[in-house]
Design a protein around this motif. Structure first.
Motif, short mmCIF file in Angstrom:
data_model
loop_
_atom_site.label_atom_id
_atom_site.label_comp_id
_atom_site.label_asym_id
_atom_site.label_seq_id
_atom_site.Cartn_x
_atom_site.Cartn_y
_atom_site.Cartn_z
N ASN A 1 -7.09 15.59 0.14
CA ASN A 1 -7.66 14.35 -0.12
C ASN A 1 -6.67 13.30 -0.10
OD1 ASN A 1 -10.30 15.16 -0.32
ND2 ASN A 1 -9.90 15.80 -2.45
N VAL A 2 -6.90 12.15 0.64
CA VAL A 2 -5.85 10.84 0.72
C VAL A 2 -6.51 9.93 -0.29
CG1 VAL A 2 -4.83 9.25 2.17
CG2 VAL A 2 -5.18 11.48 3.02
N THR A 3 -5.71 9.60 -1.19
CA THR A 3 -5.81 8.28 -1.69
C THR A 3 -4.93 7.10 -1.71
OG1 THR A 3 -4.38 9.25 -3.67
CG2 THR A 3 -6.83 9.98 -3.95
N TYR A 4 -5.47 6.19 -1.94
CA TYR A 4 -4.54 4.93 -1.66
C TYR A 4 -4.56 4.23 -3.23
CZ TYR A 4 -5.63 5.81 3.27
OH TYR A 4 -5.86 6.42 4.41
N TRP B 1 0.76 -1.23 0.05
CA TRP B 1 0.04 0.08 -0.07
C TRP B 1 1.01 1.27 -0.05
CZ3 TRP B 1 -4.80 -0.04 -1.19
CH2 TRP B 1 -5.43 -1.28 -1.02
N PHE B 2 0.38 2.26 -0.60
CA PHE B 2 1.14 3.52 -0.57
C PHE B 2 -0.11 4.48 -0.39
CE2 PHE B 2 0.62 3.09 -5.25
CZ PHE B 2 0.42 4.40 -5.41
N GLU B 3 -0.05 5.90 -0.01
CA GLU B 3 -1.15 6.76 0.11
C GLU B 3 -0.39 7.96 -0.43
OE1 GLU B 3 -1.62 8.38 4.22
OE2 GLU B 3 -1.92 6.29 4.53
N GLU B 4 -1.40 8.84 -1.05
CA GLU B 4 -0.94 10.17 -1.52
C GLU B 4 -1.78 11.23 -1.03
OE1 GLU B 4 -0.68 10.06 -5.73
OE2 GLU B 4 1.34 8.92 -5.76
N GLU B 5 -1.33 12.49 -0.71
CA GLU B 5 -2.28 13.42 -0.30
C GLU B 5 -2.41 14.72 -1.31
OE1 GLU B 5 -3.34 16.15 3.38
OE2 GLU B 5 -2.12 14.35 3.84
N GLU B 6 -3.38 14.91 -1.78
CA GLU B 6 -3.28 16.06 -2.76
C GLU B 6 -4.68 17.03 -2.41
OE1 GLU B 6 -4.20 16.49 -7.44
OE2 GLU B 6 -2.67 15.19 -6.90
N SER C 1 1.75 -0.69 -5.15
CA SER C 1 2.92 -0.77 -5.89
C SER C 1 3.43 -2.07 -5.81
CB SER C 1 3.80 0.37 -5.44
OG SER C 1 5.02 0.02 -6.11
#
Length: 99
Positions: free
Chosen positions: A55-58, A47-52, A61
């Motif tokens: 908003n956090v999206t998962y 899992w990885f998460e990104e915040e933009e 990879s």
């Protein structure tokens, strides 16, 4: 049985080896792996998460090692590994899957 694992690009290829009983069902196992991989209830290292903009999206990879991890530790977790990564196969692959 040697399984060829392809990714996005034609020359992006890895190989794994597993018993024939596993290899015969490799396509079904790949579907089960995807169900497990993308289930947010499963805590795994892919899992990885990104915040933009708050908003956090998962996302995930992964490569062949993730599929091998799932086969060995989740699907066939009887203490003995059923699959392993190989650098260069000595014989031609019997099966091919694509991620």
């Amino acid at each position: 049985m040697i399984v060829k694992v392809g990714f996005d690009y034609e020359d992006d290829i890895e190989y794994m080896i597993c018993p024939a009983k596993v290899g015969r069902n490799i396509n079904r196992l790949q579907e089960e792996f995807w169900d497990w991989l993308f289930d947010r209830q499963n805590q795994h290292p892919y899992w990885f998460e990104e915040e933009e903009e708050g908003n956090v999206t998962y996302g995930v990879s992964y490569r062949t090692d993730a599929f091998i991890y799932w086969l060995n530790k989740v699907k066939y977790n009887k203490g003995k590994n059923v699959a392993r990564f190989i650098e260069v196969p000595k014989t031609l692959p019997k099966k091919t899957i694509r991620f």
